[in-house]
Design a protein around this motif. Structure first.
Motif, PDB file in Angstrom:
ATOM      1  N   GLU A  27       1.067  -1.014   0.237  1.00 52.00           N
ATOM      2  CA  GLU A  27      -0.165  -0.393   0.140  1.00 52.00           C
ATOM      3  C   GLU A  27       0.789   1.302   0.175  1.00 52.00           C
ATOM      4  O   GLU A  27       1.592   1.505   1.111  1.00 52.00           O
ATOM      5  CB  GLU A  27      -0.812  -0.162   2.178  1.00 52.00           C
ATOM      6  CG  GLU A  27      -1.927   1.330   1.112  1.00 52.00           C
ATOM      7  CD  GLU A  27      -2.773   1.304   2.277  1.00 52.00           C
ATOM      8  OE1 GLU A  27      -3.546   1.302   2.753  1.00 52.00           O
ATOM      9  OE2 GLU A  27      -3.090   0.023   3.125  1.00 52.00           O
ATOM     10  N   VAL A  28       0.410   2.178  -1.102  1.00 55.76           N
ATOM     11  CA  VAL A  28       1.672   3.508  -1.437  1.00 55.76           C
ATOM     12  C   VAL A  28       0.784   4.409  -0.351  1.00 55.76           C
ATOM     13  O   VAL A  28       0.137   4.490  -0.728  1.00 55.76           O
ATOM     14  CB  VAL A  28       1.379   3.881  -2.685  1.00 55.76           C
ATOM     15  CG1 VAL A  28       2.298   4.856  -2.823  1.00 55.76           C
ATOM     16  CG2 VAL A  28       2.633   2.656  -3.218  1.00 55.76           C
ATOM     17  N   ARG A  29       1.724   5.303   0.598  1.00 53.26           N
ATOM     18  CA  ARG A  29       1.144   6.767   1.460  1.00 53.26           C
ATOM     19  C   ARG A  29       2.667   7.653   0.771  1.00 53.26           C
ATOM     20  O   ARG A  29       3.505   7.020   0.308  1.00 53.26           O
ATOM     21  CB  ARG A  29       1.666   6.318   2.337  1.00 53.26           C
ATOM     22  CG  ARG A  29      -0.411   5.500   2.485  1.00 53.26           C
ATOM     23  CD  ARG A  29      -0.440   5.155   4.260  1.00 53.26           C
ATOM     24  NE  ARG A  29      -1.500   4.367   4.221  1.00 53.26           N
ATOM     25  CZ  ARG A  29      -2.016   3.788   5.216  1.00 53.26           C
ATOM     26  NH1 ARG A  29      -1.620   4.560   6.989  1.00 53.26           N
ATOM     27  NH2 ARG A  29      -3.186   3.439   6.082  1.00 53.26           N
ATOM     28  N   VAL A  30       2.147   9.104   0.674  1.00 47.96           N
ATOM     29  CA  VAL A  30       3.042   9.820   0.261  1.00 47.96           C
ATOM     30  C   VAL A  30       3.413  10.549   1.479  1.00 47.96           C
ATOM     31  O   VAL A  30       2.297  11.338   2.208  1.00 47.96           O
ATOM     32  CB  VAL A  30       2.817  10.592  -0.867  1.00 47.96           C
ATOM     33  CG1 VAL A  30       3.933  12.058  -1.132  1.00 47.96           C
ATOM     34  CG2 VAL A  30       2.666  10.035  -1.902  1.00 47.96           C
ATOM     35  N   LEU A  31       4.467  10.755   1.859  1.00 48.61           N
ATOM     36  CA  LEU A  31       4.448  12.140   3.139  1.00 48.61           C
ATOM     37  C   LEU A  31       5.589  12.904   2.718  1.00 48.61           C
ATOM     38  O   LEU A  31       5.965  12.741   1.686  1.00 48.61           O
ATOM     39  CB  LEU A  31       5.437  11.413   3.894  1.00 48.61           C
ATOM     40  CG  LEU A  31       4.339  10.039   5.280  1.00 48.61           C
ATOM     41  CD1 LEU A  31       5.675   9.753   6.214  1.00 48.61           C
ATOM     42  CD2 LEU A  31       3.428  10.903   5.976  1.00 48.61           C
TER      43      LEU A  31
END
Length: 230
Positions: A27-31
């Motif tokens: 699961e890709v998330r962006v910070l």
């Protein structure tokens, strides 16, 4: 596993969000900073430490296994976020993918951009690549984005590594074959920053190989996510 991505200076989150289907079940998330919004640029933190602390605040309650992938300035923020989480007693990432940046204790090659006059600043940003064409082509958007973008370049250019205990996660360094801002031989010393395992890969392309040639990067992430803990 979750994959938290940390964009480069001025980088929007859209290239990383498009990886989601290709990396499933990761699961890709962006910070980080994400897309530029008028009115927010002037409040962008101008130090890697401040950006890393903000990211660590966000991740402090995370309990699922996760990895970091940071590109260029994002690699420094990911590294310092991992250090901050460890200082707080948190688990930190299982893997740190450091792409497009020399090892943190080394000076970063390339011209400093943060304090250049506006016309020269934008000429250098354009030459460097990685910035959305719609931003480069519209004066009003450039004017709104410039303070925040300068702050991010300033954060990168003013960064100084403070020696400390190495991380214990696996570090994977990726370097572009034609990237003169992060040559492969200066990415190899990332191995000094962990007591865990280390690997290095080269990817065909320049500084923005993660966008221009993403498949080798995605393949590496998939393989690492499927591998047993090391």
């Amino acid at each position: 596993m979750l994959l938290y991505c940390f964009p480069h200076a001025g980088g929007a989150d859209s290239p990383y969000r498009s990886w989601g289907d290709r990396l499933a079940p990761v699961e890709v998330r962006v910070l980080g900073r994400g897309a530029r919004l008028p009115g927010r640029a002037a409040t962008t933190p101008d130090s890697v430490a401040a950006l890393a602390e903000a990211c660590a605040d966000h991740l402090a309650a995370e309990r699922r296994p996760y990895a970091f992938l940071g590109h260029s300035l994002g690699a420094l923020i990911a590294f310092e976020t991992a250090r901050s989480l460890r200082a707080r007693g948190g688990p930190g990432p299982a893997v740190l993918f450091a792409t497009g940046h020399v090892a943190p204790h080394l000076p970063s090659p390339g011209r400093k951009l943060a304090e250049l006059p506006t016309p020269e600043f934008w000429a250098e940003v354009c030459a460097l690549g990685g910035t959305a064409p719609e931003l480069l082509d519209h004066a009003a958007l450039r004017e709104a984005a410039e303070p925040g973008l300068r702050a991010e370049f300033r954060a990168s250019e003013n960064y100084r590594y403070i020696p400390g205990r190495p991380l214990d996660c696996r570090i994977v360094a990726l370097a572009g074959t034609d990237d003169d801002r992060a040559p492969a031989d200066q990415c190899a010393p990332w191995r000094l920053h962990t007591t865990g395992s280390f690997a290095q890969h080269t990817v065909s392309g320049g500084h923005f190989f993660v966008a221009d040639n993403p498949e080798p990067v995605l393949r590496t992430v998939r393989e690492e996510a499927a591998a047993p803990a090391r």
